[in-house]
Design an enzyme around this catalytic site. Structure first.
Site, PDB file in Angstrom:
ATOM      1  NE  ARG A   1      -2.711   0.562   3.486  1.00  0.00           N
ATOM      2  CZ  ARG A   1      -2.020   1.126   4.486  1.00  0.00           C
ATOM      3  NH1 ARG A   1      -1.555   2.354   4.370  1.00  0.00           N
ATOM      4  NH2 ARG A   1      -1.785   0.460   5.599  1.00  0.00           N
TER       5      ARG A   1
ATOM      6  CE1 TYR B   1     -18.532   8.487 -15.104  1.00  0.00           C
ATOM      7  CE2 TYR B   1     -17.138   8.594 -13.181  1.00  0.00           C
ATOM      8  CZ  TYR B   1     -17.974   7.884 -14.008  1.00  0.00           C
ATOM      9  OH  TYR B   1     -18.244   6.564 -13.726  1.00  0.00           O
TER      10      TYR B   1
ATOM     11  CG  ASP C   1     -10.790  13.983 -15.175  1.00  0.00           C
ATOM     12  OD1 ASP C   1     -10.104  13.385 -16.035  1.00  0.00           O
ATOM     13  OD2 ASP C   1     -11.716  13.436 -14.545  1.00  0.00           O
TER      14      ASP C   1
ATOM     15  CE  LYS D   1     -13.638   5.770 -18.472  1.00  0.00           C
ATOM     16  NZ  LYS D   1     -13.362   5.597 -17.071  1.00  0.00           N
TER      17      LYS D   1
HETATM   18  N1  LCS Z   1     -12.951  11.206 -14.955  1.00  0.00           N
HETATM   19  C1  LCS Z   1     -13.546  11.076 -16.148  1.00  0.00           C
HETATM   20  C2  LCS Z   1     -13.449  12.184 -17.155  1.00  0.00           C
HETATM   21  C3  LCS Z   1     -14.248   9.917 -16.454  1.00  0.00           C
HETATM   22  O1  LCS Z   1     -14.830   9.806 -17.647  1.00  0.00           O
HETATM   23  C4  LCS Z   1     -14.322   8.891 -15.465  1.00  0.00           C
HETATM   24  C5  LCS Z   1     -15.072   7.641 -15.730  1.00  0.00           C
HETATM   25  C6  LCS Z   1     -13.691   9.082 -14.245  1.00  0.00           C
HETATM   26  C7  LCS Z   1     -13.000  10.254 -14.024  1.00  0.00           C
HETATM   27  C8  LCS Z   1     -13.728   8.041 -13.167  1.00  0.00           C
HETATM   28  O2  LCS Z   1     -12.883   6.990 -13.506  1.00  0.00           O
HETATM   29  P1  LCS Z   1     -13.062   5.492 -12.951  1.00  0.00           P
HETATM   30  O3  LCS Z   1     -13.185   5.585 -11.481  1.00  0.00           O
HETATM   31  O4  LCS Z   1     -14.292   4.939 -13.566  1.00  0.00           O
HETATM   32  O5  LCS Z   1     -11.802   4.818 -13.384  1.00  0.00           O
HETATM   33  N2  LCS Z   1     -15.882   7.704 -16.833  1.00  0.00           N
HETATM   34  C9  LCS Z   1     -16.731   6.809 -17.240  1.00  0.00           C
HETATM   35  C10 LCS Z   1     -17.585   6.995 -18.313  1.00  0.00           C
HETATM   36  O6  LCS Z   1     -17.669   8.029 -18.974  1.00  0.00           O
HETATM   37  N3  LCS Z   1     -18.275   5.923 -18.505  1.00  0.00           N
HETATM   38  O7  LCS Z   1     -18.022   4.974 -17.540  1.00  0.00           O
HETATM   39  C11 LCS Z   1     -16.998   5.476 -16.688  1.00  0.00           C
END
Ligand code: LCS
Length: 410
Positions: free
Chosen positions: A59, A112, A184, A209
């Site tokens: 961790r 998001y 972001d 992503k």
């Molecule tokens: N920031 C952005 C711009 C995102 O699109 C997402 C997830 C996150 C943060 C969060 O990331 P995660 O915790 O899921 O790794 N976006 C998603 C979307 O547009 N569709 O499903 C997840």
């Protein structure tokens, strides 16, 4: 190799984080271990005191995790990076470190969905105030700033409206008023957009992503500019505990090697698809940063090294036409997430942005008929053919429905 900025992104993507190991493997080994032994009590004590080279407990640090952290830090031109268990864990680590009770955060209104809930609702339970604004409008950002504003949080382009924020102008404004800027950078990734060049202080990513790109990992990353910020973020992450495990770190690091190639192929496909469907008879409007019709096309050209792979469009016939189209796609996968090698299609109002609620969605211009397409690396002709047949199916069913006589009720 050294992690300076002396190599081009394509070179860094292949080599950054691949440090010398005993047997010189091309790929660093996976340290699938929770803990590390100490040779002596003195060595253990020294490591806990922050002295000497070595690892204590996964961790708190792990070589496989550190390798992917180095790779992302190098690609973003940052000092260091912190791998988190999800993109949301990265957002939480960044904001949890920078904000405390009584502080105020200005945030892009079309972020998001869960980020919107975290900032606007969960953090308010901890005494942190927030204002959601259109960060594409610098005057709106200025008007939202308060004496206690400590962070301006921007997603650019925004998810899913593709509104672009001027990182340089916002950073200048925020810094003049004593606030830090968190970007972001998930949508663009470090190949297409480098927020530190424009003055941003902290970058967050969902590794889920394009950085990983293969739809087999959930992960996140925080990237910082200096040691002081790194120490603060590391302390928070160690105690929040939302770290990325070694196997996931290995997979993301492997994915990053082809990031520049994948992203370029996606951008090319997306440009062709956006141009093809912009004036399609079934499409009310289509938004894509690579089209001159995008209201912030000039800013996109200045700030981004490519248009990205996300296309947002609104179907004629609104929410019902959207549903019909999504039920008709065969190649494009009806799924949330984005940025990977496969083309995904989804409906934000009922999926990713449902948690925002109708009022916040309306304020953020996320229309009910809005469809989001994340373009992959398949042959573009196959993607276009699938979207064409799905649009046709949606339209013909709509026509059929017009001629159906509703049964009398009651
Ligand atoms: N920031 C952005 C711009 C995102 O699109 C997402 C997830 C996150 C943060 C969060 O990331 P995660 O915790 O899921 O790794 N976006 C998603 C979307 O547009 N569709 O499903 C997840």
């Amino acid at each position: 190799m050294s992690h300076g900025n002396d190599y081009a992104p394509e070179t860094l993507a292949v080599h950054a984080g691949v440090d010398a190991h005993e047997f010189h493997p091309a790929v660093p080994p996976i340290y699938q271990t929770s803990t590390f032994g100490f040779a002596t009590a003195e060595e253990g004590a020294a490591l806990f005191a922050g002295k000497g080279q070595g690892y204590i407990y996964s961790r708190m640090g792990n070589p496989t995790v550190q390798a992917v952290e180095k790779a992302v830090a190098a690609l973003e031109g940052g000092y260091a990076a912190l791998a988190c268990g999800s993109g949301m864990a990265a957002v939480h680590t960044a904001l949890g470190t920078l904000l405390k009770q009584g502080d105020h955060v200005v945030c892009s209104e079309a972020v998001y969905g869960p980020t919107c809930t975290l900032v606007g609702s969960i953090m308010s339970e901890f005494g942190i105030e927030s204002t959601m604004v259109d960060t594409g409008d610098i005057a709106a950002v200025r008007a939202a700033m308060r004496p206690n504003t400590k962070v301006v949080y921007i997603e650019t382009p925004c998810n899913p409206t593709l509104v672009i924020a001027d990182i340089e102008a916002i950073s200048k404004l925020a810094h003049e008023m004593g606030a830090l800027v968190v970007v972001d950078n998930t949508f663009m990734g470090p190949i297409l957009q480098r927020p530190f060049r424009f003055g941003a202080d902290v970058i967050v990513h969902s590794l889920t992503k394009s950085l990983n790109g293969h739809a087999d990992v959930v992960g996140g990353m925080v990237v910082v500019r200096d040691q002081e910020m790194y120490a603060k973020m590391r302390r928070m992450l160690n105690h929040f505990g939302g770290v990325l495990p070694p196997m996931e770190s290995f997979l993301v690091h492997r994915g990053i090697k082809t990031l520049p190639l994948r992203v370029r192929a996606q951008c090319e496909n997306a440009q062709i698809i956006a141009e093809h469907f912009e004036h399609h008879p079934q499409v009310e409007w289509l938004c894509f940063p690579g089209l001159k019709s995008h209201p912030q096309y000039e800013l996109a050209q200045r700030q981004m090294d490519g248009p990205g792979a996300i296309i947002s469009f609104c179907l004629k016939g609104g929410i019902e036409a959207g549903r019909r189209m999504m039920n008709a796609v065969k190649l494009c996968m009806l799924a949330v997430s984005l940025g990977g090698v496969e083309t995904l299609i989804q409906h934000p109002a009922s999926m990713t942005h449902a948690s925002m609620g109708a009022k916040a969605r309306c304020q953020a211009h996320i229309e009910d008929g809005l469809v989001r397409l994340s373009v992959g690396i398949e042959n573009v002709k196959d993607i276009i053919a699938d979207l064409e047949q799905a649009l046709e199916a949606a339209a013909s069913k709509a026509k059929k429905a017009e001629h159906t006589v509703e049964p009398a009720v009651g």
